[in-house]
Design a protein around this motif. Sequence first.
Motif, PDB file in Angstrom:
ATOM      1  N   SER A  71       1.324  -0.950   0.058  1.00 18.55           N
ATOM      2  CA  SER A  71       0.449  -0.063   0.244  1.00 18.55           C
ATOM      3  C   SER A  71       0.730   1.409  -0.130  1.00 18.55           C
ATOM      4  CB  SER A  71      -0.908   0.183   1.089  1.00 18.55           C
ATOM      5  OG  SER A  71      -1.618   1.082   1.375  1.00 18.55           O
ATOM      6  N   SER A  72       0.461   2.285  -1.006  1.00 20.10           N
ATOM      7  CA  SER A  72       1.096   3.750  -1.129  1.00 20.10           C
ATOM      8  C   SER A  72       1.123   3.903   0.085  1.00 20.10           C
ATOM      9  CB  SER A  72       0.748   4.564  -1.907  1.00 20.10           C
ATOM     10  OG  SER A  72      -1.061   4.545  -2.172  1.00 20.10           O
ATOM     11  N   THR A  73       0.346   4.444   1.357  1.00 15.95           N
ATOM     12  CA  THR A  73      -0.464   4.908   2.071  1.00 15.95           C
ATOM     13  C   THR A  73      -0.213   3.561   3.204  1.00 15.95           C
ATOM     14  OG1 THR A  73      -2.655   4.195   2.513  1.00 15.95           O
ATOM     15  CG2 THR A  73      -1.615   6.433   1.079  1.00 15.95           C
ATOM     16  N   PRO A  74      -0.095   4.163   4.781  1.00 15.48           N
ATOM     17  CA  PRO A  74       0.347   2.958   5.870  1.00 15.48           C
ATOM     18  C   PRO A  74      -1.681   2.775   5.890  1.00 15.48           C
ATOM     19  CG  PRO A  74       1.111   5.340   6.415  1.00 15.48           C
ATOM     20  CD  PRO A  74       0.857   5.554   5.315  1.00 15.48           C
ATOM     21  N   VAL A  75      -1.320   1.501   6.049  1.00 14.28           N
ATOM     22  CA  VAL A  75      -2.865   0.739   6.165  1.00 14.28           C
ATOM     23  C   VAL A  75      -2.451  -0.382   7.462  1.00 14.28           C
ATOM     24  CG1 VAL A  75      -4.054   1.344   3.896  1.00 14.28           C
ATOM     25  CG2 VAL A  75      -2.825  -0.771   4.909  1.00 14.28           C
ATOM     26  N   LEU A  76      -3.513  -1.101   8.583  1.00 12.93           N
ATOM     27  CA  LEU A  76      -4.160  -1.607   9.486  1.00 12.93           C
ATOM     28  C   LEU A  76      -4.013  -3.241   8.557  1.00 12.93           C
ATOM     29  CD1 LEU A  76      -5.566  -0.475  12.060  1.00 12.93           C
ATOM     30  CD2 LEU A  76      -3.171  -0.795  12.560  1.00 12.93           C
ATOM     31  N   ALA A  77      -2.974  -4.271   9.284  1.00 12.40           N
ATOM     32  CA  ALA A  77      -3.362  -5.675   7.870  1.00 12.40           C
ATOM     33  C   ALA A  77      -4.198  -6.613   8.428  1.00 12.40           C
ATOM     34  CB  ALA A  77      -1.997  -6.328   8.756  1.00 12.40           C
ATOM     35  N   GLY A  78      -5.340  -6.514   7.496  1.00 14.88           N
ATOM     36  CA  GLY A  78      -6.451  -7.179   7.836  1.00 14.88           C
ATOM     37  C   GLY A  78      -7.568  -5.804   7.912  1.00 14.88           C
ATOM     38  N   THR A  79      -8.670  -7.254   7.536  1.00 18.77           N
ATOM     39  CA  THR A  79      -9.875  -5.790   7.638  1.00 18.77           C
ATOM     40  C   THR A  79     -11.307  -6.199   8.175  1.00 18.77           C
ATOM     41  OG1 THR A  79     -11.507  -7.755   6.426  1.00 18.77           O
ATOM     42  CG2 THR A  79      -9.495  -6.398   4.907  1.00 18.77           C
ATOM     43  N   GLY A  80     -11.778  -5.360   8.751  1.00 15.00           N
ATOM     44  CA  GLY A  80     -13.272  -5.348   9.363  1.00 15.00           C
ATOM     45  C   GLY A  80     -13.091  -4.138  10.883  1.00 15.00           C
ATOM     46  N   LYS A  81     -14.042  -3.952  11.145  1.00 20.19           N
ATOM     47  CA  LYS A  81     -13.696  -3.103  12.522  1.00 20.19           C
ATOM     48  C   LYS A  81     -13.250  -3.768  14.054  1.00 20.19           C
ATOM     49  CE  LYS A  81     -18.158  -0.991  11.287  1.00 20.19           C
ATOM     50  NZ  LYS A  81     -19.801  -1.118  12.623  1.00 20.19           N
ATOM     51  N   THR A  83     -10.565  -5.049  13.510  1.00 19.31           N
ATOM     52  CA  THR A  83      -9.293  -4.775  13.890  1.00 19.31           C
ATOM     53  C   THR A  83      -8.752  -3.512  14.146  1.00 19.31           C
ATOM     54  OG1 THR A  83      -9.001  -5.431  11.466  1.00 19.31           O
ATOM     55  CG2 THR A  83      -7.321  -4.184  11.735  1.00 19.31           C
ATOM     56  N   TYR A  84      -9.477  -2.474  13.951  1.00 20.34           N
ATOM     57  CA  TYR A  84      -8.928  -1.239  14.838  1.00 20.34           C
ATOM     58  C   TYR A  84      -9.094  -1.500  16.251  1.00 20.34           C
ATOM     59  CZ  TYR A  84      -9.839   0.140  10.442  1.00 20.34           C
ATOM     60  OH  TYR A  84      -9.508   0.693   8.651  1.00 20.34           O
ATOM     61  N   LEU A  85      -9.808  -2.158  16.370  1.00 18.61           N
ATOM     62  CA  LEU A  85      -9.905  -2.381  18.486  1.00 18.61           C
ATOM     63  C   LEU A  85      -9.035  -3.298  18.946  1.00 18.61           C
ATOM     64  CD1 LEU A  85     -12.259  -2.266  20.212  1.00 18.61           C
ATOM     65  CD2 LEU A  85     -12.829  -4.743  20.449  1.00 18.61           C
ATOM     66  N   TYR A  86      -9.050  -4.065  17.820  1.00 18.89           N
ATOM     67  CA  TYR A  86      -6.984  -4.771  18.701  1.00 18.89           C
ATOM     68  C   TYR A  86      -6.002  -4.104  18.570  1.00 18.89           C
ATOM     69  CZ  TYR A  86     -10.151  -8.945  18.273  1.00 18.89           C
ATOM     70  OH  TYR A  86     -10.784  -9.962  18.317  1.00 18.89           O
ATOM     71  N   ALA A  87      -6.284  -3.037  17.761  1.00 21.16           N
ATOM     72  CA  ALA A  87      -4.811  -1.854  17.377  1.00 21.16           C
ATOM     73  C   ALA A  87      -4.629  -1.254  18.321  1.00 21.16           C
ATOM     74  CB  ALA A  87      -5.286  -1.624  16.274  1.00 21.16           C
ATOM     75  N   TRP A  88      -6.501  -0.647  18.722  1.00 27.19           N
ATOM     76  CA  TRP A  88      -5.913   0.187  19.860  1.00 27.19           C
ATOM     77  C   TRP A  88      -5.931  -0.928  20.909  1.00 27.19           C
ATOM     78  CZ3 TRP A  88      -9.199   0.638  24.796  1.00 27.19           C
ATOM     79  CH2 TRP A  88      -9.094   1.418  25.610  1.00 27.19           C
ATOM     80  N   TYR A  89      -5.929  -1.833  21.517  1.00 30.25           N
ATOM     81  CA  TYR A  89      -6.042  -2.710  22.888  1.00 30.25           C
ATOM     82  C   TYR A  89      -4.340  -2.925  22.846  1.00 30.25           C
ATOM     83  CZ  TYR A  89     -10.378  -4.416  23.337  1.00 30.25           C
ATOM     84  OH  TYR A  89     -11.958  -4.605  23.071  1.00 30.25           O
ATOM     85  N   LEU A  90      -3.611  -2.927  21.451  1.00 29.76           N
ATOM     86  CA  LEU A  90      -2.048  -3.318  21.708  1.00 29.76           C
ATOM     87  C   LEU A  90      -1.464  -2.071  22.093  1.00 29.76           C
ATOM     88  CD1 LEU A  90      -0.029  -5.283  20.499  1.00 29.76           C
ATOM     89  CD2 LEU A  90      -0.316  -3.513  18.255  1.00 29.76           C
ATOM     90  N   VAL A  91      -2.100  -0.483  21.939  1.00 30.86           N
ATOM     91  CA  VAL A  91      -1.247   0.976  22.723  1.00 30.86           C
ATOM     92  C   VAL A  91      -1.797   0.320  24.373  1.00 30.86           C
ATOM     93  CG1 VAL A  91      -1.736   2.962  22.274  1.00 30.86           C
ATOM     94  CG2 VAL A  91      -1.822   1.557  20.569  1.00 30.86           C
ATOM     95  N   TRP A  92      -3.453   0.360  24.063  1.00 33.72           N
ATOM     96  CA  TRP A  92      -3.742   0.567  25.624  1.00 33.72           C
ATOM     97  C   TRP A  92      -3.516   0.472  26.861  1.00 33.72           C
ATOM     98  CZ3 TRP A  92      -6.004   3.218  29.065  1.00 33.72           C
ATOM     99  CH2 TRP A  92      -6.703   2.903  29.790  1.00 33.72           C
ATOM    100  N   THR A  93      -2.637  -1.239  26.547  1.00 28.13           N
ATOM    101  CA  THR A  93      -1.961  -2.251  27.998  1.00 28.13           C
ATOM    102  C   THR A  93      -0.508  -1.536  28.406  1.00 28.13           C
ATOM    103  OG1 THR A  93      -2.652  -4.101  26.950  1.00 28.13           O
ATOM    104  CG2 THR A  93      -0.849  -4.038  28.583  1.00 28.13           C
ATOM    105  N   PRO A  94       0.160  -0.795  26.875  1.00 32.95           N
ATOM    106  CA  PRO A  94       1.937  -0.004  27.888  1.00 32.95           C
ATOM    107  C   PRO A  94       1.520   1.429  28.308  1.00 32.95           C
ATOM    108  CG  PRO A  94       1.372  -1.142  25.986  1.00 32.95           C
ATOM    109  CD  PRO A  94       0.156  -0.757  25.382  1.00 32.95           C
ATOM    110  N   PHE A  95       0.141   1.749  27.430  1.00 32.07           N
ATOM    111  CA  PHE A  95      -0.582   3.217  28.475  1.00 32.07           C
ATOM    112  C   PHE A  95      -1.022   3.032  29.264  1.00 32.07           C
ATOM    113  CE2 PHE A  95      -3.283   6.019  29.223  1.00 32.07           C
ATOM    114  CZ  PHE A  95      -3.405   7.595  28.563  1.00 32.07           C
TER     115      PHE A  95
END
Length: 254
Positions: A71-81, A83-95
């Motif tokens: 992809s020419s722009t940064p995107v998350l691997a996978g599809t569906g809503k 995906t964004y939830l799991y990405a948020w979880y990935l940041v939440w635990t360290p935060f």
Amino acid sequence: MAFLVRAADGHDASNGAPVSTLPAVRPDEVLFPSVADRTSSPGRSVWIGLVVTAVVAAAISLVLFRSTWSSSTPVLAGTGKDTYLYAWYLVWTPFATSHHLNPLYSNYMVYPHQLNLMWNTSMELVGIVMWPITAGFGLLVSYNVAMAAAPVITAMAAFLALRRHVSVVAATIGAIAYTFSPELVAREDAHFVLALAFFPPLAWLLMEIIVTSPRLQRRVLAGLGLGCATFAELMIEPEMLVITGIGAALGVLY
């Protein structure tokens, strides 16, 4: 594996050699053919098979998510809503950890109410493991690396479980078939925690050792390993843990 046949006079019936001078066979080798029975250098063979399995799984994973890398722009691997939830979880635990907050609860979603993240597969352990990459390279890189690595980890666990019963080649083929089965491939596209399916084969391997190994030390170590793996899976995906437990219970009963 060569089995010894004792003659009436105490000699090996096949060549007349005294039984005491013949190499002993361990009980666990009788129950499960050992690696040594199939190759002249068992340790090296297993490691090579494990590496080959990991490389093949990584190659297929890169192809599976090729749209992400091209992809020419940064995107998350996978599809569906999700995906964004799991990405948020990935940041939440360290935060949450770095700010002395409870990582299992959050009011940063559905504010001002609290959200119980244990019921939402918040994959706390993955967040901790990926913390250095998340902090150093950002969320997109961290999540995409985790998505690409999930099939590799799954395939390696499946290889180790299958290798106890079949050859290196067969174990590699079986591990790849399990990792990229229709069910898991469908999950990999949108559900990271279900794509990371290392626990069922790992639990199978450790339970088999606990039940069949004649060595107490080996059974104890396998039990400790199973306990650690169970806790790890609880901190990643409780649903997979429950599914594995149901399958194990059915296997014991039937």
